[in-house]
Design an enzyme around this catalytic site. Sequence first.
Site, PDB file in Angstrom:
ATOM      1  N   ARG A  89      10.091  -3.760   0.154  1.00 31.82           N
ATOM      2  CA  ARG A  89       9.772  -4.602  -0.993  1.00 31.82           C
ATOM      3  C   ARG A  89       9.575  -3.687  -2.195  1.00 31.82           C
ATOM      4  O   ARG A  89       8.609  -2.923  -2.246  1.00 31.82           O
ATOM      5  CB  ARG A  89       8.506  -5.406  -0.706  1.00 31.82           C
ATOM      6  CG  ARG A  89       8.045  -6.190  -1.885  1.00 31.82           C
ATOM      7  CD  ARG A  89       6.872  -7.100  -1.518  1.00 31.82           C
ATOM      8  NE  ARG A  89       6.397  -7.710  -2.736  1.00 31.82           N
ATOM      9  CZ  ARG A  89       5.233  -7.429  -3.314  1.00 31.82           C
ATOM     10  NH1 ARG A  89       4.389  -6.597  -2.749  1.00 31.82           N
ATOM     11  NH2 ARG A  89       4.905  -7.995  -4.437  1.00 31.82           N
ATOM     12  N   HIS A 132       6.317  -7.032 -11.253  1.00 32.19           N
ATOM     13  CA  HIS A 132       5.099  -6.374 -10.749  1.00 32.19           C
ATOM     14  C   HIS A 132       4.428  -5.701 -11.955  1.00 32.19           C
ATOM     15  O   HIS A 132       4.252  -4.490 -11.986  1.00 32.19           O
ATOM     16  CB  HIS A 132       5.446  -5.392  -9.638  1.00 32.19           C
ATOM     17  CG  HIS A 132       4.292  -5.003  -8.759  1.00 32.19           C
ATOM     18  ND1 HIS A 132       4.314  -5.116  -7.379  1.00 32.19           N
ATOM     19  CD2 HIS A 132       3.079  -4.492  -9.055  1.00 32.19           C
ATOM     20  CE1 HIS A 132       3.175  -4.679  -6.874  1.00 32.19           C
ATOM     21  NE2 HIS A 132       2.391  -4.280  -7.873  1.00 32.19           N
ATOM     22  N   GLU A 179       1.239 -11.011  -7.396  1.00 36.65           N
ATOM     23  CA  GLU A 179      -0.180 -11.175  -7.723  1.00 36.65           C
ATOM     24  C   GLU A 179      -0.403 -11.661  -9.152  1.00 36.65           C
ATOM     25  O   GLU A 179      -0.999 -10.940  -9.982  1.00 36.65           O
ATOM     26  CB  GLU A 179      -0.927  -9.847  -7.487  1.00 36.65           C
ATOM     27  CG  GLU A 179      -0.786  -9.338  -6.060  1.00 36.65           C
ATOM     28  CD  GLU A 179      -1.552  -8.047  -5.787  1.00 36.65           C
ATOM     29  OE1 GLU A 179      -2.123  -7.473  -6.729  1.00 36.65           O
ATOM     30  OE2 GLU A 179      -1.580  -7.618  -4.623  1.00 36.65           O
ATOM     31  N   ASN A 308      -0.538 -11.051  -0.024  1.00 37.58           N
ATOM     32  CA  ASN A 308      -1.076  -9.691  -0.163  1.00 37.58           C
ATOM     33  C   ASN A 308      -2.554  -9.747   0.180  1.00 37.58           C
ATOM     34  O   ASN A 308      -3.284 -10.580  -0.377  1.00 37.58           O
ATOM     35  CB  ASN A 308      -0.941  -9.189  -1.604  1.00 37.58           C
ATOM     36  CG  ASN A 308       0.506  -8.993  -2.019  1.00 37.58           C
ATOM     37  OD1 ASN A 308       1.425  -9.237  -1.244  1.00 37.58           O
ATOM     38  ND2 ASN A 308       0.704  -8.551  -3.247  1.00 37.58           N
ATOM     39  N   TYR A 310      -6.170  -7.357   1.139  1.00 27.34           N
ATOM     40  CA  TYR A 310      -6.912  -6.110   1.334  1.00 27.34           C
ATOM     41  C   TYR A 310      -8.331  -6.365   1.851  1.00 27.34           C
ATOM     42  O   TYR A 310      -8.822  -5.653   2.709  1.00 27.34           O
ATOM     43  CB  TYR A 310      -6.979  -5.309   0.019  1.00 27.34           C
ATOM     44  CG  TYR A 310      -5.603  -4.832  -0.397  1.00 27.34           C
ATOM     45  CD1 TYR A 310      -5.132  -3.585   0.005  1.00 27.34           C
ATOM     46  CD2 TYR A 310      -4.759  -5.655  -1.129  1.00 27.34           C
ATOM     47  CE1 TYR A 310      -3.855  -3.159  -0.326  1.00 27.34           C
ATOM     48  CE2 TYR A 310      -3.476  -5.241  -1.468  1.00 27.34           C
ATOM     49  CZ  TYR A 310      -3.028  -3.991  -1.059  1.00 27.34           C
ATOM     50  OH  TYR A 310      -1.758  -3.589  -1.378  1.00 27.34           O
ATOM     51  N   GLU A 372       1.830  -7.195   1.298  1.00 24.98           N
ATOM     52  CA  GLU A 372       1.044  -5.976   1.042  1.00 24.98           C
ATOM     53  C   GLU A 372      -0.188  -5.991   1.927  1.00 24.98           C
ATOM     54  O   GLU A 372      -0.863  -7.020   2.043  1.00 24.98           O
ATOM     55  CB  GLU A 372       0.527  -5.903  -0.406  1.00 24.98           C
ATOM     56  CG  GLU A 372       1.538  -5.502  -1.416  1.00 24.98           C
ATOM     57  CD  GLU A 372       0.926  -5.337  -2.810  1.00 24.98           C
ATOM     58  OE1 GLU A 372      -0.292  -5.053  -2.915  1.00 24.98           O
ATOM     59  OE2 GLU A 372       1.668  -5.511  -3.783  1.00 24.98           O
TER      60      GLU A 372
HETATM   61  O1  IFM Z   1      -1.448  -0.852  -5.921  1.00 21.60           O
HETATM   62  C1  IFM Z   1      -1.734  -2.210  -5.892  1.00 21.60           C
HETATM   63  C2  IFM Z   1      -0.478  -3.032  -6.026  1.00 21.60           C
HETATM   64  O2  IFM Z   1       0.232  -2.721  -7.176  1.00 21.60           O
HETATM   65  C3  IFM Z   1      -0.819  -4.498  -6.084  1.00 21.60           C
HETATM   66  N1  IFM Z   1      -1.668  -4.874  -4.978  1.00 21.60           N
HETATM   67  C4  IFM Z   1      -2.808  -4.060  -4.688  1.00 21.60           C
HETATM   68  C5  IFM Z   1      -2.398  -2.596  -4.586  1.00 21.60           C
HETATM   69  C6  IFM Z   1      -3.615  -1.726  -4.258  1.00 21.60           C
HETATM   70  O3  IFM Z   1      -4.582  -1.854  -5.252  1.00 21.60           O
END
Ligand code: IFM
Length: 464
Positions: A89, A132, A179, A308, A310, A372
């Site tokens: 990606r 992006h 995002e 995405n 985290y 992500e």
């Molecule tokens: O680096 C970023 C990415 O550009 C977008 N999502 C989160 C990642 C980590 O912060």
Amino acid sequence: MTTIPRGSSAATGSGEPFPDGFLWGVAASSYQIEGAVAEDGRGPSIWDTFSHTPGAVAGGDTGDVACDHYHRWPEDLDLMAELGVMSYRFSVAWPRVMPDGRGVNQAGLDFYRRLVDGLLDRGIRPLMTLYHWDLPQSLDVGDAGGWLSREVPDRFVDFALVLGKELGDRVPAITTLNEPWCSAYLGYASGEHAPGRTESSLAYRAAHHLNLAHGRAVSALRGVLPQGADLSVSLNLHQVQAASDRPEDRAAAEHVDLIANRVFLDPMFGDGYSAELRAGTAGLTDWSFVHAGDEAEIAVALDSVGVNFYNPSRVRAAGGEPGRPFPGTDRACFVDIPGPHTVMGWPIVPSALTDLLLRVQRDVGLPIEVTENGLGARDVVESGAVHDPDRIDYLRRHLAAVLEARRRGAEVRGYHVWTLLDNFEWAWGYDKRFGLVHVDFADQRRTPKDSALWYADVIRRNAL
Ligand code: IFM
């Protein structure tokens, strides 16, 4: 050329299999890796301007050189191929292809054609992100420019059409926006991202224009892409938890779900902006920027959705003790989640990924790709190796969370580690490293970390 040693000692696992055809990937973005910001006719983006603004980025770092991927892409693609990666990606720098947001720069387009052909030659699926965050600077003029402008969605359609017509024969999967929450809320409410505006009300206008750009681009692309093209959007939905059972904290969590998640999910997947969202934001905006017919344009059919993830977010009602405000509202504050955190200060809670995937399956009902997921750390090279057991542990546990979501009915068909190479981490600069491959920014040497070897082994076995 960097080569990946065979037979990783990090290769351990429960052996739990993924389904046949599961897409193992890595993700990256143009401004974070390409460098070459003034080469071959590329124009400036809002991130060039922002990163060169004193105080905007930690250490005064910029993406001027980054990983020099613009020149080193064959080596980087070889690394992916050695890992066994099946899907890459990447994102297209809009100002490389349309330097001032309008006319086409053939040299910029040719770069992406070479990149895509290089991926196909190596048997890797290109998954192309259109946006992006590197908006051409010339589209961000004046107070009402950038995503505050109703013109920018139309320029985005032009951009999408150029890529669809030129590369659509060889790119099977396109995701429109990465995002949009970050673009709208960090770019216009908190000012942590370009263009650095700090007015909560602006975030809603920006979010709407991002939604409109998405819907219009998908409709336009359907007219030029071959049958079977896969169109999606990549959302960093918040897995929002209330800090307590107190009604005011639960209300704060619901409010955050509205402004961070449903502001994108509801219009994109069919229902328009909800009455609750409009009522909940009444003090900030009257939504007059939503014109008749916009919501129908946003609600286009997609083929899949990108998630995405985290970390989850825990929020409480604002007021009383000071707290970090949630961007775009004065009604909620972030609260820390106890337990281990990454160096980004992000809590590690893999079960929240399962919950989020199940929610997306329920609300959206499309095949899902994790577009992500990864861990930021301060990795160092020691005797030619980078030992990053925390990243391996993070990835392993999040992949287990994906398997759990699949078991419970979520149709997750792919997973992309963020990211292949250590890179420019936006307002954090180069200090926090997310790569499977370490980059020495002094000489651009690439060193695969233990996590790269571990990931290659997971891919080879198609199992955890
Ligand atoms: O680096 C970023 C990415 O550009 C977008 N999502 C989160 C990642 C980590 O912060």
